[in-house]
Design a protein around this motif. Structure first.
Motif, PDB file in Angstrom:
ATOM      1  N   ALA A 186       0.834  -1.211   0.000  1.00 23.77           N
ATOM      2  CA  ALA A 186       0.000   0.000   0.000  1.00 23.77           C
ATOM      3  C   ALA A 186       0.865   1.255   0.000  1.00 23.77           C
ATOM      4  O   ALA A 186       0.567   2.235  -0.692  1.00 23.77           O
ATOM      5  N   ALA A 187       1.952   1.236   0.786  1.00 23.68           N
ATOM      6  CA  ALA A 187       2.862   2.379   0.812  1.00 23.68           C
ATOM      7  C   ALA A 187       3.464   2.617  -0.572  1.00 23.68           C
ATOM      8  O   ALA A 187       3.600   3.765  -1.018  1.00 23.68           O
ATOM      9  N   GLY A 188       3.821   1.547  -1.252  1.00 23.48           N
ATOM     10  CA  GLY A 188       4.384   1.691  -2.594  1.00 23.48           C
ATOM     11  C   GLY A 188       3.379   2.235  -3.586  1.00 23.48           C
ATOM     12  O   GLY A 188       3.702   3.100  -4.409  1.00 23.48           O
ATOM     13  N   ARG A 189       2.161   1.754  -3.522  1.00 22.24           N
ATOM     14  CA  ARG A 189       1.129   2.231  -4.440  1.00 22.24           C
ATOM     15  C   ARG A 189       0.843   3.718  -4.240  1.00 22.24           C
ATOM     16  O   ARG A 189       0.478   4.416  -5.186  1.00 22.24           O
ATOM     17  N   GLU A 190       1.008   4.184  -3.004  1.00 23.42           N
ATOM     18  CA  GLU A 190       0.752   5.601  -2.716  1.00 23.42           C
ATOM     19  C   GLU A 190       2.025   6.446  -2.761  1.00 23.42           C
ATOM     20  O   GLU A 190       2.018   7.589  -2.370  1.00 23.42           O
ATOM     21  N   ARG A 191       3.114   5.867  -3.233  1.00 23.84           N
ATOM     22  CA  ARG A 191       4.387   6.577  -3.439  1.00 23.84           C
ATOM     23  C   ARG A 191       4.872   7.237  -2.151  1.00 23.84           C
ATOM     24  O   ARG A 191       5.118   8.447  -2.075  1.00 23.84           O
ATOM     25  N   VAL A 192       5.022   6.406  -1.134  1.00 23.74           N
ATOM     26  CA  VAL A 192       5.547   6.857   0.154  1.00 23.74           C
ATOM     27  C   VAL A 192       6.968   6.341   0.307  1.00 23.74           C
ATOM     28  O   VAL A 192       7.182   5.120   0.305  1.00 23.74           O
ATOM     29  N   HIS A 220       9.541  -3.768  -3.807  1.00 24.60           N
ATOM     30  CA  HIS A 220      10.301  -2.582  -4.190  1.00 24.60           C
ATOM     31  C   HIS A 220      10.483  -2.524  -5.703  1.00 24.60           C
ATOM     32  O   HIS A 220      10.413  -1.440  -6.305  1.00 24.60           O
ATOM     33  N   GLU A 221      10.720  -3.650  -6.345  1.00 26.26           N
ATOM     34  CA  GLU A 221      10.895  -3.656  -7.794  1.00 26.26           C
ATOM     35  C   GLU A 221       9.629  -3.185  -8.504  1.00 26.26           C
ATOM     36  O   GLU A 221       9.701  -2.586  -9.578  1.00 26.26           O
ATOM     37  N   ARG A 222       8.474  -3.422  -7.900  1.00 26.43           N
ATOM     38  CA  ARG A 222       7.216  -2.963  -8.494  1.00 26.43           C
ATOM     39  C   ARG A 222       6.992  -1.470  -8.293  1.00 26.43           C
ATOM     40  O   ARG A 222       6.439  -0.793  -9.168  1.00 26.43           O
ATOM     41  N   HIS A 223       7.395  -0.956  -7.114  1.00 29.37           N
ATOM     42  CA  HIS A 223       6.992   0.403  -6.748  1.00 29.37           C
ATOM     43  C   HIS A 223       8.157   1.368  -6.503  1.00 29.37           C
ATOM     44  O   HIS A 223       7.938   2.585  -6.494  1.00 29.37           O
ATOM     45  N   GLY A 224       9.359   0.864  -6.253  1.00 26.55           N
ATOM     46  CA  GLY A 224      10.520   1.725  -6.080  1.00 26.55           C
ATOM     47  C   GLY A 224      10.525   2.559  -4.819  1.00 26.55           C
ATOM     48  O   GLY A 224      11.203   3.580  -4.748  1.00 26.55           O
ATOM     49  N   HIS A 225       9.824   2.122  -3.784  1.00 24.01           N
ATOM     50  CA  HIS A 225       9.588   2.987  -2.623  1.00 24.01           C
ATOM     51  C   HIS A 225      10.419   2.681  -1.394  1.00 24.01           C
ATOM     52  O   HIS A 225      10.464   3.478  -0.462  1.00 24.01           O
ATOM     53  N   VAL A 226      11.072   1.525  -1.330  1.00 31.10           N
ATOM     54  CA  VAL A 226      11.802   1.144  -0.119  1.00 31.10           C
ATOM     55  C   VAL A 226      13.136   1.886  -0.092  1.00 31.10           C
ATOM     56  O   VAL A 226      13.948   1.760  -1.011  1.00 31.10           O
ATOM     57  N   PRO A 262      18.700  -4.229  -3.996  1.00 33.08           N
ATOM     58  CA  PRO A 262      19.423  -3.335  -4.904  1.00 33.08           C
ATOM     59  C   PRO A 262      20.220  -2.297  -4.136  1.00 33.08           C
ATOM     60  O   PRO A 262      19.921  -1.995  -2.968  1.00 33.08           O
ATOM     61  N   GLU A 263      21.200  -1.729  -4.785  1.00 34.89           N
ATOM     62  CA  GLU A 263      22.134  -0.824  -4.126  1.00 34.89           C
ATOM     63  C   GLU A 263      21.455   0.385  -3.513  1.00 34.89           C
ATOM     64  O   GLU A 263      21.896   0.907  -2.486  1.00 34.89           O
ATOM     65  N   GLU A 264      20.357   0.860  -4.121  1.00 36.16           N
ATOM     66  CA  GLU A 264      19.730   2.081  -3.612  1.00 36.16           C
ATOM     67  C   GLU A 264      19.028   1.896  -2.272  1.00 36.16           C
ATOM     68  O   GLU A 264      18.682   2.865  -1.604  1.00 36.16           O
ATOM     69  N   ILE A 265      18.807   0.651  -1.850  1.00 32.30           N
ATOM     70  CA  ILE A 265      18.206   0.389  -0.541  1.00 32.30           C
ATOM     71  C   ILE A 265      19.313   0.246   0.488  1.00 32.30           C
ATOM     72  O   ILE A 265      20.165  -0.641   0.384  1.00 32.30           O
ATOM     73  N   SER A 266      19.314   1.100   1.492  1.00 31.02           N
ATOM     74  CA  SER A 266      20.303   0.989   2.561  1.00 31.02           C
ATOM     75  C   SER A 266      19.988  -0.206   3.458  1.00 31.02           C
ATOM     76  O   SER A 266      18.818  -0.560   3.651  1.00 31.02           O
ATOM     77  N   VAL A 267      21.014  -0.809   3.998  1.00 29.15           N
ATOM     78  CA  VAL A 267      20.866  -1.866   4.991  1.00 29.15           C
ATOM     79  C   VAL A 267      21.285  -1.286   6.332  1.00 29.15           C
ATOM     80  O   VAL A 267      22.413  -0.821   6.503  1.00 29.15           O
ATOM     81  N   GLN A 268      20.373  -1.323   7.270  1.00 27.93           N
ATOM     82  CA  GLN A 268      20.539  -0.633   8.544  1.00 27.93           C
ATOM     83  C   GLN A 268      20.492  -1.619   9.704  1.00 27.93           C
ATOM     84  O   GLN A 268      19.760  -2.609   9.652  1.00 27.93           O
ATOM     85  N   VAL A 269      21.270  -1.333  10.736  1.00 28.18           N
ATOM     86  CA  VAL A 269      21.112  -2.026  12.011  1.00 28.18           C
ATOM     87  C   VAL A 269      20.970  -0.969  13.100  1.00 28.18           C
ATOM     88  O   VAL A 269      21.586   0.095  13.020  1.00 28.18           O
ATOM     89  N   PRO A 270      20.150  -1.233  14.126  1.00 28.00           N
ATOM     90  CA  PRO A 270      20.018  -0.282  15.233  1.00 28.00           C
ATOM     91  C   PRO A 270      21.218  -0.404  16.169  1.00 28.00           C
ATOM     92  O   PRO A 270      21.449  -1.470  16.753  1.00 28.00           O
ATOM     93  N   PRO A 271      21.991   0.656  16.342  1.00 31.19           N
ATOM     94  CA  PRO A 271      23.249   0.540  17.086  1.00 31.19           C
ATOM     95  C   PRO A 271      23.071   0.329  18.577  1.00 31.19           C
ATOM     96  O   PRO A 271      24.047  -0.022  19.252  1.00 31.19           O
ATOM     97  N   LEU A 325      18.706  13.138   6.271  1.00 34.04           N
ATOM     98  CA  LEU A 325      17.307  13.408   6.587  1.00 34.04           C
ATOM     99  C   LEU A 325      16.552  12.088   6.726  1.00 34.04           C
ATOM    100  O   LEU A 325      17.030  11.033   6.282  1.00 34.04           O
ATOM    101  N   PRO A 326      15.330  12.109   7.300  1.00 35.98           N
ATOM    102  CA  PRO A 326      14.545  10.874   7.374  1.00 35.98           C
ATOM    103  C   PRO A 326      14.066  10.382   6.021  1.00 35.98           C
ATOM    104  O   PRO A 326      13.687   9.223   5.893  1.00 35.98           O
ATOM    105  N   VAL A 327      14.063  11.237   5.031  1.00 32.51           N
ATOM    106  CA  VAL A 327      13.760  10.832   3.663  1.00 32.51           C
ATOM    107  C   VAL A 327      15.055  10.880   2.866  1.00 32.51           C
ATOM    108  O   VAL A 327      15.831  11.830   2.971  1.00 32.51           O
ATOM    109  N   TYR A 328      15.309   9.844   2.081  1.00 32.62           N
ATOM    110  CA  TYR A 328      16.579   9.740   1.370  1.00 32.62           C
ATOM    111  C   TYR A 328      16.613  10.655   0.152  1.00 32.62           C
ATOM    112  O   TYR A 328      15.595  11.015  -0.425  1.00 32.62           O
ATOM    113  N   ASP A 329      17.835  11.015  -0.232  1.00 33.35           N
ATOM    114  CA  ASP A 329      18.043  12.011  -1.284  1.00 33.35           C
ATOM    115  C   ASP A 329      17.313  11.686  -2.584  1.00 33.35           C
ATOM    116  O   ASP A 329      16.827  12.592  -3.271  1.00 33.35           O
ATOM    117  N   ARG A 330      17.271  10.418  -2.949  1.00 34.45           N
ATOM    118  CA  ARG A 330      16.726  10.118  -4.273  1.00 34.45           C
ATOM    119  C   ARG A 330      15.234  10.429  -4.394  1.00 34.45           C
ATOM    120  O   ARG A 330      14.693  10.448  -5.508  1.00 34.45           O
TER     121      ARG A 330
END
Length: 368
Positions: A186-192, A220-226, A262-271, A325-330
């Motif tokens: 749903a988030a992807g369909r609404e471009r979030v 993500h491949e369908r919507h590009g939102h992650v 894909p490379e554009e998705i960051s991989v995060q761990v909570p420190p 920022l909380p939203v990524y540059d791309r």
């Protein structure tokens, strides 16, 4: 592939060869990221009510004990965060709390709100007024709810956790993989611009982890939102005695995530939960939202590391540490490679504002 998703009409087909490939991944198959990033946030637990009763969670309170932050309390915390140089207002609460908790619903009604979603919208507006960009984690949402909330959110998120049916989610009030996958879709369909993640150590096996990562990749491949995927280890707490995953397990799961996505998705761990120092060579490139002024209300027994500690982690890995920022540059029109369709006019106005907050936002765009 995932029977629990059938009722939502979600078709995710995963190639068996992709599963086998991920199951063979080791940390030796990835390279360390060239830099690490984090977001400076103020954490706002809007309510501790939740319709679910997951056995590993200390966040929710039972009916009659759950709290609800007042607008005055929210504004106070927002100003505290703004004064500390934060850019992100992290709003979080349990799933559909006003469906189960009559006291929460009644209090919202007394304040003039029909639902927790209505209240969240108003508090996001308050965050923008105080110079912070909202990032909301309100649990499972529908497409109309995302459509409304995206107007006042720079980004949003929900943890997928796992595509497996695990005992940790059992009981009369249980979250299902289908519900979570539906929310991510749903988030992807609404471009979030969206953050999601997997939770390691709640009863899932290695195949479940691979399938969960591949499901995120498929959506993500369908919507590009992650924009980022969190690999979060379960930790012991007062409600559960789950034994956290070993370092070897975390290293392997992080490497799997990096190879899968894909490379554009960051991989995060909570420190504050994961041994970030020991995961740098496995492909992590982000340390998530860290607050200089508020606790991690999801895991209150585990304090945020100080900013100096984040620099120490990056220094040990020989990489620079940068604030984002909380939203990524791309997703930002201000960025050279950004896309103006992802953020709304309200967020663009905040980013372009000729005030301290706007200048603080723009100073972080395009740096990492």
């Amino acid at each position: 592939m995932f029977p629990a998703a059938d009722e939502y009409g979600i078709e995710i087909e995963i190639d068996e060869s992709d599963v086998e490939r991920l199951l063979s991944v080791t940390p030796a198959d990835v390279e360390a990221a060239p830099s690490l990033t984090f977001s400076r946030n103020v954490f706002l637990p809007l309510t501790t009510a939740c319709r679910y009763t997951c056995t590993y969670c200390t966040y929710y309170d039972v009916p009659g004990q759950a709290s609800l932050m007042s607008p005055e309390q929210v504004r106070e915390q927002l100003r505290l965060g703004a004064d500390a140089g934060c850019t992100e207002a992290l709003f979080t609460f349990g799933d559909k709390p006003d469906d189960r908790y009559t006291e929460i619903h009644d209090q919202l009604a007394d304040w003039g709100y029909d639902s927790i979603v209505d209240y969240l919208y108003a508090m996001c507006e308050l965050a923008l007024e105080e110079g912070l960009l909202p990032h909301s984690n309100p649990g499972d949402l529908t497409e109309p709810e995302f459509e409304r909330l995206r107007e006042v959110n720079a980004s949003m998120g929900v943890m997928l956790e796992t595509t497996a049916d695990v005992d940790a989610h059992a009981g009369n009030r249980r979250k299902t993989p289908g519900q979570r996958l539906n929310t991510v879709r749903a988030a992807g369909r609404e471009r979030v611009p969206f953050t999601t993640g997997i939770l390691v150590g709640i009863g899932e096996d290695w195949r479940d982890r691979a399938e969960s990562l591949l499901a995120v990749r498929d959506l993500h491949e369908r919507h590009g939102h992650v924009q980022e995927l969190i690999v979060q280890n379960v930790v012991p707490n007062e409600r559960s005695d789950y034994e956290g995953p070993s370092l070897e397990t975390m290293r392997r799961v992080v490497a799997m995530a990096r190879v899968c996505l894909p490379e554009e998705i960051s991989v995060q761990v909570p420190p504050n939960l994961a041994p970030a120092r020991n995961l740098l060579d496995c492909g992590i490139d982000d340390l998530g939202g860290v607050s200089p002024v508020t606790d991690d209300y999801i895991n209150p027994d585990y304090e945020w590391p100080a900013l100096r500690e984040l620099h120490d982690i990056a220094d040990e890995g020989g990489v620079p540490l940068g604030e984002r920022l909380p939203v990524y540059d791309r997703f930002l029109p201000e960025s050279p490679n950004g896309d103006s369709d992802w953020v709304t006019e309200r967020i663009r106005t905040a980013l372009a504002a000729d005030d301290d907050a706007g200048r603080r936002y723009r100073s972080l765009v395009g740096k990492w």
